[in-house]
Design an enzyme around this catalytic site. Sequence first.
Site, PDB file in Angstrom:
ATOM      1  N   THR A 184       0.832  -1.209   0.000  1.00 19.79           N
ATOM      2  CA  THR A 184       0.000   0.000   0.000  1.00 19.79           C
ATOM      3  C   THR A 184       0.867   1.260   0.000  1.00 19.79           C
ATOM      4  O   THR A 184       0.703   2.150  -0.843  1.00 19.79           O
ATOM      5  CB  THR A 184      -0.915   0.000   1.249  1.00 19.79           C
ATOM      6  OG1 THR A 184      -1.710  -1.177   1.220  1.00 19.79           O
ATOM      7  CG2 THR A 184      -1.809   1.221   1.292  1.00 19.79           C
ATOM      8  N   VAL A 185       1.811   1.350   0.936  1.00 21.41           N
ATOM      9  CA  VAL A 185       2.614   2.571   1.070  1.00 21.41           C
ATOM     10  C   VAL A 185       3.693   2.638  -0.014  1.00 21.41           C
ATOM     11  O   VAL A 185       3.878   3.675  -0.663  1.00 21.41           O
ATOM     12  CB  VAL A 185       3.248   2.661   2.478  1.00 21.41           C
ATOM     13  CG1 VAL A 185       4.042   3.958   2.616  1.00 21.41           C
ATOM     14  CG2 VAL A 185       2.175   2.585   3.564  1.00 21.41           C
ATOM     15  N   LYS A 243       5.988   2.141  12.648  1.00 23.04           N
ATOM     16  CA  LYS A 243       5.892   2.574  14.051  1.00 23.04           C
ATOM     17  C   LYS A 243       6.205   1.461  15.026  1.00 23.04           C
ATOM     18  O   LYS A 243       6.685   1.712  16.133  1.00 23.04           O
ATOM     19  CB  LYS A 243       4.523   3.173  14.356  1.00 23.04           C
ATOM     20  CG  LYS A 243       3.343   2.317  13.941  1.00 23.04           C
ATOM     21  CD  LYS A 243       2.922   2.622  12.531  1.00 23.04           C
ATOM     22  CE  LYS A 243       1.899   1.658  12.007  1.00 23.04           C
ATOM     23  NZ  LYS A 243       1.144   2.199  10.897  1.00 23.04           N
ATOM     24  N   VAL A 295       3.375   8.098  12.194  1.00 23.07           N
ATOM     25  CA  VAL A 295       2.248   8.545  13.028  1.00 23.07           C
ATOM     26  C   VAL A 295       1.355   9.482  12.210  1.00 23.07           C
ATOM     27  O   VAL A 295       1.842  10.432  11.594  1.00 23.07           O
ATOM     28  CB  VAL A 295       2.728   9.297  14.297  1.00 23.07           C
ATOM     29  CG1 VAL A 295       1.525   9.684  15.158  1.00 23.07           C
ATOM     30  CG2 VAL A 295       3.716   8.460  15.091  1.00 23.07           C
ATOM     31  N   ASP A 314      -1.359  -0.529  17.699  1.00 25.59           N
ATOM     32  CA  ASP A 314      -0.802   0.430  16.746  1.00 25.59           C
ATOM     33  C   ASP A 314      -0.864   1.848  17.344  1.00 25.59           C
ATOM     34  O   ASP A 314       0.109   2.602  17.266  1.00 25.59           O
ATOM     35  CB  ASP A 314      -1.605   0.342  15.433  1.00 25.59           C
ATOM     36  CG  ASP A 314      -1.167   1.369  14.412  1.00 25.59           C
ATOM     37  OD1 ASP A 314      -0.121   1.153  13.766  1.00 25.59           O
ATOM     38  OD2 ASP A 314      -1.872   2.388  14.252  1.00 25.59           O
ATOM     39  N   LYS A 362       2.185   4.463  18.384  1.00 26.25           N
ATOM     40  CA  LYS A 362       2.260   5.849  17.912  1.00 26.25           C
ATOM     41  C   LYS A 362       2.316   6.842  19.073  1.00 26.25           C
ATOM     42  O   LYS A 362       3.057   7.831  19.012  1.00 26.25           O
ATOM     43  CB  LYS A 362       1.050   6.145  17.016  1.00 26.25           C
ATOM     44  CG  LYS A 362       1.122   5.387  15.683  1.00 26.25           C
ATOM     45  CD  LYS A 362      -0.218   5.440  14.979  1.00 26.25           C
ATOM     46  CE  LYS A 362      -0.166   4.839  13.581  1.00 26.25           C
ATOM     47  NZ  LYS A 362      -1.501   4.642  12.996  1.00 26.25           N
ATOM     48  N   GLY A 419      -3.675   5.013   4.506  1.00 28.32           N
ATOM     49  CA  GLY A 419      -3.963   4.907   3.075  1.00 28.32           C
ATOM     50  C   GLY A 419      -2.723   5.217   2.258  1.00 28.32           C
ATOM     51  O   GLY A 419      -1.780   5.870   2.718  1.00 28.32           O
TER      52      GLY A 419
HETATM   53  P1  NAP Z   1       1.716  -3.965   2.855  1.00 24.76           P
HETATM   54  O1  NAP Z   1       0.696  -3.439   1.912  1.00 24.76           O
HETATM   55  O2  NAP Z   1       1.495  -5.269   3.522  1.00 24.76           O
HETATM   56  O3  NAP Z   1       3.101  -4.008   2.065  1.00 24.76           O
HETATM   57  C1  NAP Z   1       4.272  -4.622   2.572  1.00 24.76           C
HETATM   58  C2  NAP Z   1       5.264  -4.745   1.435  1.00 24.76           C
HETATM   59  O4  NAP Z   1       6.486  -5.247   1.933  1.00 24.76           O
HETATM   60  C3  NAP Z   1       4.809  -5.708   0.322  1.00 24.76           C
HETATM   61  O5  NAP Z   1       5.178  -5.180  -0.931  1.00 24.76           O
HETATM   62  C4  NAP Z   1       5.606  -6.977   0.619  1.00 24.76           C
HETATM   63  O6  NAP Z   1       5.912  -7.703  -0.552  1.00 24.76           O
HETATM   64  C5  NAP Z   1       6.888  -6.399   1.186  1.00 24.76           C
HETATM   65  N1  NAP Z   1       7.536  -7.292   2.126  1.00 24.76           N
HETATM   66  C6  NAP Z   1       7.108  -7.705   3.339  1.00 24.76           C
HETATM   67  N2  NAP Z   1       8.013  -8.511   3.916  1.00 24.76           N
HETATM   68  C7  NAP Z   1       9.030  -8.617   3.057  1.00 24.76           C
HETATM   69  C8  NAP Z   1      10.280  -9.312   3.071  1.00 24.76           C
HETATM   70  N3  NAP Z   1      10.656 -10.074   4.112  1.00 24.76           N
HETATM   71  N4  NAP Z   1      11.100  -9.197   2.010  1.00 24.76           N
HETATM   72  C9  NAP Z   1      10.748  -8.423   0.935  1.00 24.76           C
HETATM   73  N5  NAP Z   1       9.599  -7.733   0.866  1.00 24.76           N
HETATM   74  C10 NAP Z   1       8.762  -7.822   1.911  1.00 24.76           C
HETATM   75  O7  NAP Z   1       2.002  -2.926   4.028  1.00 24.76           O
HETATM   76  P2  NAP Z   1       1.710  -1.352   4.011  1.00 24.76           P
HETATM   77  O8  NAP Z   1       0.291  -1.123   4.379  1.00 24.76           O
HETATM   78  O9  NAP Z   1       2.267  -0.739   2.799  1.00 24.76           O
HETATM   79  O10 NAP Z   1       2.556  -0.901   5.302  1.00 24.76           O
HETATM   80  C11 NAP Z   1       3.952  -0.822   5.250  1.00 24.76           C
HETATM   81  C12 NAP Z   1       4.455  -0.131   6.509  1.00 24.76           C
HETATM   82  O11 NAP Z   1       3.912   1.179   6.573  1.00 24.76           O
HETATM   83  C13 NAP Z   1       4.068  -0.802   7.822  1.00 24.76           C
HETATM   84  O12 NAP Z   1       5.092  -0.611   8.763  1.00 24.76           O
HETATM   85  C14 NAP Z   1       2.827  -0.026   8.245  1.00 24.76           C
HETATM   86  O13 NAP Z   1       2.617  -0.056   9.637  1.00 24.76           O
HETATM   87  C15 NAP Z   1       3.208   1.356   7.792  1.00 24.76           C
HETATM   88  N6  NAP Z   1       2.095   2.261   7.530  1.00 24.76           N
HETATM   89  C16 NAP Z   1       1.059   1.857   6.754  1.00 24.76           C
HETATM   90  C17 NAP Z   1       0.029   2.743   6.484  1.00 24.76           C
HETATM   91  C18 NAP Z   1      -1.153   2.358   5.650  1.00 24.76           C
HETATM   92  O14 NAP Z   1      -2.095   3.156   5.539  1.00 24.76           O
HETATM   93  N7  NAP Z   1      -1.166   1.184   5.045  1.00 24.76           N
HETATM   94  C19 NAP Z   1       0.069   4.044   7.008  1.00 24.76           C
HETATM   95  C20 NAP Z   1       1.165   4.433   7.813  1.00 24.76           C
HETATM   96  C21 NAP Z   1       2.171   3.530   8.047  1.00 24.76           C
HETATM   97  P3  NAP Z   1       4.724  -8.364  -1.472  1.00 24.76           P
HETATM   98  O15 NAP Z   1       4.009  -7.196  -2.073  1.00 24.76           O
HETATM   99  O16 NAP Z   1       5.444  -9.168  -2.482  1.00 24.76           O
HETATM  100  O17 NAP Z   1       3.888  -9.158  -0.514  1.00 24.76           O
HETATM  101  N1  HSE Z   2      -3.122   0.696  10.354  1.00 21.91           N
HETATM  102  C1  HSE Z   2      -2.792   2.064  10.563  1.00 21.91           C
HETATM  103  C2  HSE Z   2      -4.047   2.835  10.842  1.00 21.91           C
HETATM  104  C3  HSE Z   2      -2.094   2.631   9.357  1.00 21.91           C
HETATM  105  O1  HSE Z   2      -5.154   2.329  10.549  1.00 21.91           O
HETATM  106  O2  HSE Z   2      -3.971   3.940  11.369  1.00 21.91           O
HETATM  107  C4  HSE Z   2      -1.601   4.046   9.560  1.00 21.91           C
HETATM  108  O3  HSE Z   2      -0.556   4.077  10.486  1.00 21.91           O
END
Ligand code: NAP
Ligand code: HSE
Length: 438
Positions: A14-15, A104, A131, A200, A204, A309
């Site tokens: 996603t990110v 985080k 955060v 989570d 934060k 998001g």
């Molecule tokens: P996600 O959609 O699950 O994406 C994780 C990515 O990392 C995927 O591309 C996955 O590969 C790759 N990955 C995971 N483990 C791996 C490994 N061992 N080796 C190589 N690649 C690996 O997660 P996300 O939502 O983007 O979140 C990523 C981070 O941002 C997290 O720490 C989350 O807490 C933080 N965050 C997320 C949001 C949000 O809104 N989603 C907001 C703020 C912060 P594949 O695609 O091949 O599975």
């Molecule tokens: N899972 C987290 C949330 C992503 O819903 O706030 C953003 O850090």
Amino acid sequence: MSTRIGIGLLGLGTVGAGVASILQTPEGRHPLIADLDLVRIAVRDRNRTRPIALDESILTTSPEAVVDDPAVDVVVEVMGGIEPARTLIMRAIAAGKSVVTANKSVIARHGEEIAAAAAAAGVYVLIEAAVGGGIPIIEPLKQSLGSNRIQRVSGIINGTTNYILSRMAEEGADYNAVLRDAQDLGYAEADPAADVEGLDAADKIAILSGLAFGGPIDRNGIYTAGISTLQSRDVDYATQLGYGVKLLAVAESMEPDPSHPTSLPLAVSVQPTLVPNDHPLAGVNGVNNAILVEGDPIGRVMFYGPGAGSGPTASAVVADILNIAGIRQLKPADGNLDPLLAASSWRACHLANKEQTSQRNYVRFKTENAPGVIGRIGSCFGDHNVSIQSIVQLEASDAGAEIVVITHVVGNGQMSAALKAIHAIEGVLSLDAHLGCL
Ligand code: NAP
Ligand code: HSE
């Protein structure tokens, strides 16, 4: 020296996909973005269909290969989880590379170790996206609010749970169905228990607390209650009483403790909380987050916006990359860090014992539908010095009655003692809910 900066992404979910999309479309954005080259990306599964067009030759399943690639100047960790993310961040630092992370859970647990290693290596580890999603809150705490004595940081800092609670309140939507929607929209963590159990938000608030008060706290000691056991009837009763229910995170400084004179005690908690309809946090709905910072001399400021998001979070990640790129263009790495951007700890802090902290409370009892029960509950609270703002019977039938009490601000130790005593009162069947209340 080349002005081009090589970016290595760890993760393209996603990110990561949001970050790649910004880097691929620099037109109309800050001109420095055009100097950033996305040179290598680590994923788990190379065959997965991606939402963006990419030169597939830059994909690898080895995150170490990204960190070690000499063409990568800045490592962007957006893979999530604690390991191998922590080890990869430390590896990048050891290689003299600055890091941007949205993670985080790693920063709340290993932030001190990572910051010390970064300071020793003369590199930055920037965490704006960790955060509040797209809301700028980390840099304001580090820089723009630096002249203040901060007294309290509080807010709604989990987008998934705020989205769930908003839809439950607005539409009476089913909890599990809305959680699935939040997952589909990319808001939830890989294991959504981290969101709904409050973990989570606890990560934060630990990070915000460290920046606001100048020193780390024990992440695992934070009082944390999530929304997974919250009952829709409490959301309904709150509405009837003029409140909304929010998952609220709070970090507040307390009076110095003579037994710990050199360390600042902090009351830090995450719990579902009734927010009066006229409070600034009451109108924060959906995936939006808001953080209230209270300090001297600024008074109160609120930061509001999308808390999760792809696009909003990528906006924060790329802002951090730009900060690093800007400094690199100003002067080549010489080991000297901008102290505001690097933000090291400057004070000892510790978590106050929960029994010594205080709050307003919402409690709901199931009782027999018999005369005198409300009076006995009221007297018992009085005997324990718990001042009641309101006590109402909201449902009554042969099966029993539901009594809801809202207290004034009261010590958590007194409140626990009162609840224990009320449990033993004749006619009181159970304590079915205990939430915070602003
Ligand atoms: P996600 O959609 O699950 O994406 C994780 C990515 O990392 C995927 O591309 C996955 O590969 C790759 N990955 C995971 N483990 C791996 C490994 N061992 N080796 C190589 N690649 C690996 O997660 P996300 O939502 O983007 O979140 C990523 C981070 O941002 C997290 O720490 C989350 O807490 C933080 N965050 C997320 C949001 C949000 O809104 N989603 C907001 C703020 C912060 P594949 O695609 O091949 O599975
Ligand atoms: N899972 C987290 C949330 C992503 O819903 O706030 C953003 O850090």
